[in-house]
Enzyme design. Structure first.
Site, PDB file in Angstrom:
ATOM      1  N   ASP A 152       0.808  -1.225   0.000  1.00 10.12           N
ATOM      2  CA  ASP A 152       0.000   0.000   0.000  1.00 10.12           C
ATOM      3  C   ASP A 152       0.841   1.274   0.000  1.00 10.12           C
ATOM      4  O   ASP A 152       0.298   2.379   0.120  1.00 10.12           O
ATOM      5  CB  ASP A 152      -0.916   0.016   1.230  1.00 10.12           C
ATOM      6  CG  ASP A 152      -2.040  -1.002   1.128  1.00 10.12           C
ATOM      7  OD1 ASP A 152      -2.798  -0.934   0.152  1.00 10.12           O
ATOM      8  OD2 ASP A 152      -2.149  -1.860   2.021  1.00 10.12           O
TER       9      ASP A 152
ATOM     10  N   GLU B 214       0.191   9.584   1.120  1.00  6.95           N
ATOM     11  CA  GLU B 214      -0.431  10.603   1.975  1.00  6.95           C
ATOM     12  C   GLU B 214      -0.674  10.116   3.398  1.00  6.95           C
ATOM     13  O   GLU B 214      -0.680  10.913   4.344  1.00  6.95           O
ATOM     14  CB  GLU B 214      -1.762  11.053   1.368  1.00  6.95           C
ATOM     15  CG  GLU B 214      -2.446  12.138   2.180  1.00  6.95           C
ATOM     16  CD  GLU B 214      -3.836  12.477   1.679  1.00  6.95           C
ATOM     17  OE1 GLU B 214      -4.095  13.662   1.436  1.00  6.95           O
ATOM     18  OE2 GLU B 214      -4.675  11.565   1.545  1.00  6.95           O
TER      19      GLU B 214
ATOM     20  N   ARG C  46       0.695  -1.840   7.372  1.00  9.39           N
ATOM     21  CA  ARG C  46       1.299  -0.593   6.917  1.00  9.39           C
ATOM     22  C   ARG C  46       2.255   0.020   7.940  1.00  9.39           C
ATOM     23  O   ARG C  46       2.911   1.014   7.656  1.00  9.39           O
ATOM     24  CB  ARG C  46       0.210   0.423   6.537  1.00  9.39           C
ATOM     25  CG  ARG C  46      -0.720  -0.070   5.445  1.00  9.39           C
ATOM     26  CD  ARG C  46      -1.538   1.052   4.848  1.00  9.39           C
ATOM     27  NE  ARG C  46      -0.680   1.993   4.132  1.00  9.39           N
ATOM     28  CZ  ARG C  46      -1.140   3.083   3.508  1.00  9.39           C
ATOM     29  NH1 ARG C  46      -2.433   3.354   3.533  1.00  9.39           N
ATOM     30  NH2 ARG C  46      -0.308   3.894   2.876  1.00  9.39           N
TER      31      ARG C  46
ATOM     32  N   ARG D 212      -9.033   3.621  11.118  1.00 11.11           N
ATOM     33  CA  ARG D 212      -7.588   3.785  10.978  1.00 11.11           C
ATOM     34  C   ARG D 212      -7.005   4.875  11.881  1.00 11.11           C
ATOM     35  O   ARG D 212      -5.785   5.001  11.984  1.00 11.11           O
ATOM     36  CB  ARG D 212      -7.243   4.113   9.518  1.00 11.11           C
ATOM     37  CG  ARG D 212      -7.687   3.058   8.507  1.00 11.11           C
ATOM     38  CD  ARG D 212      -6.807   1.833   8.526  1.00 11.11           C
ATOM     39  NE  ARG D 212      -7.214   0.868   7.535  1.00 11.11           N
ATOM     40  CZ  ARG D 212      -6.802   0.853   6.265  1.00 11.11           C
ATOM     41  NH1 ARG D 212      -5.963   1.775   5.851  1.00 11.11           N
ATOM     42  NH2 ARG D 212      -7.225  -0.063   5.433  1.00 11.11           N
TER      43      ARG D 212
ATOM     44  N   HIS E 122     -11.725   6.544   4.999  1.00  9.19           N
ATOM     45  CA  HIS E 122     -11.094   7.746   5.541  1.00  9.19           C
ATOM     46  C   HIS E 122     -12.025   8.947   5.402  1.00  9.19           C
ATOM     47  O   HIS E 122     -12.904   8.959   4.540  1.00  9.19           O
ATOM     48  CB  HIS E 122      -9.803   8.072   4.776  1.00  9.19           C
ATOM     49  CG  HIS E 122      -8.662   7.165   5.046  1.00  9.19           C
ATOM     50  ND1 HIS E 122      -7.897   6.606   4.037  1.00  9.19           N
ATOM     51  CD2 HIS E 122      -8.125   6.707   6.203  1.00  9.19           C
ATOM     52  CE1 HIS E 122      -6.946   5.851   4.571  1.00  9.19           C
ATOM     53  NE2 HIS E 122      -7.066   5.899   5.884  1.00  9.19           N
TER      54      HIS E 122
ATOM     55  N   CYS F 269      -4.765  10.312  -1.889  1.00 13.42           N
ATOM     56  CA  CYS F 269      -3.934   9.289  -1.232  1.00 13.42           C
ATOM     57  C   CYS F 269      -2.538   9.178  -1.848  1.00 13.42           C
ATOM     58  O   CYS F 269      -1.593   8.769  -1.181  1.00 13.42           O
ATOM     59  CB  CYS F 269      -4.585   7.911  -1.343  1.00 13.42           C
ATOM     60  SG  CYS F 269      -6.293   7.812  -0.805  1.00 13.42           S
TER      61      CYS F 269
END
Length: 259
Positions: A60, A65, A85, A131, A161, A248
């Site tokens: 990813d 961003e 991540r 997240r 998001h 992103c």
């Protein structure tokens, strides 16, 4: 104004990243071409683009961003909320040192993705999503306050998001969809309504008087043009498959702090 932008090429294992889209597996070669078109769009907006090599450890990682927040006064390294991540954020520090003398860090139990941070002038809305947790929001608020910015939280209930569903353009105008169309947080602003069939296109970017939008969303394009915006379309099909939007894919550094 945005002068410098940082992007990272998609990795060969891009298709192994996190997604809930159910749109099928992305084509790596096609994703590379779309990423190149994205870079060209940024250049058309007058930006200098720093292109980082793919990081094959993190599928990813092209969604750069999420690992940092950049302002005129400081850069802030985040703590990604997804386990796969964690560690991505470390790879951006040396890059940001080329643009910033002061870099701040989240710590401890904080989790925060840059995709949850929506800037409105000198105020930052922090999406509390799967997240980004309360501790992440608290620490970010403290850092922003130190530099003279303000911040507040916004619940994110149905999407990945905050910026998946709403983006600030300029002059008290946002573009939004779904749970953010009639959201009390934004009731005093103009919100350009993106219908549910074109929800993906709510994630667009205003850069230096141009709005970069995903291709093949005619209603959203028309609404933006009718509102007086110039648009640049970029094909994003392969990134949409991986829950990734236009914002992103880049860190956009305000000109006042660039070197």
């Amino acid at each position: 104004m945005i002068k410098n932008v940082i992007v990272r090429k998609p990795s060969k294992n891009f298709a192994d990243g996190i997604t809930t889209s159910n749109l099928g597996k992305p084509n790596y070669e096609k994703a590379l071409k779309q990423h190149e078109q994205y870079i060209e769009a940024l250049k058309k907006c007058g930006c200098n683009v720093t292109i980082l090599d793919a990081d094959e450890r993190y599928p990813d990682s092209t969604f750069v961003e999420d690992v940092a927040i950049v302002t005129e006064k400081c850069a802030i390294i985040t703590k990604p909320g997804a386990q796969s991540r964690k560690g991505e954020e470390k790879e951006i520090i040396d890059v940001l040192k080329k643009f910033y003398n002061n870099i701040e860090f989240l710590s401890g139990n904080a989790c925060l993705d840059g995709g949850d941070i929506l800037r409105f002038e000198n105020h930052f809305y922090i999406g509390q999503s799967k997240r980004t947790n309360a501790e992440g929001a608290k620490q970010l608020t403290e850092i922003l306050n130190k530099y003279g910015y303000t911040a507040s939280t916004v619940p994110v209930k149905k999407i990945l998001h905050l910026k998946t569903g709403i983006i600030y353009l300029k002059e008290n105008t946002f573009i939004g969809t779904g749970e953010f169309i009639d959201n009390d947080t934004f009731k005093d602003f103009t919100v350009i309504n993106v219908d549910s069939k074109e929800a993906y296109s709510a994630n667009c970017i205003l850069i230096n008087d141009n709005v970069i939008i995903p291709k093949n969303f005619p209603n959203s394009k028309k609404a933006l043009i009718n509102a007086g915006y110039k648009t640049i379309e970029v094909e994003m099909s392969e990134f949409e498959k991986m829950d990734g939007g236009l914002t992103c894919l880049s860190l956009r550094i305000p000109v006042d702090n660039s070197k």
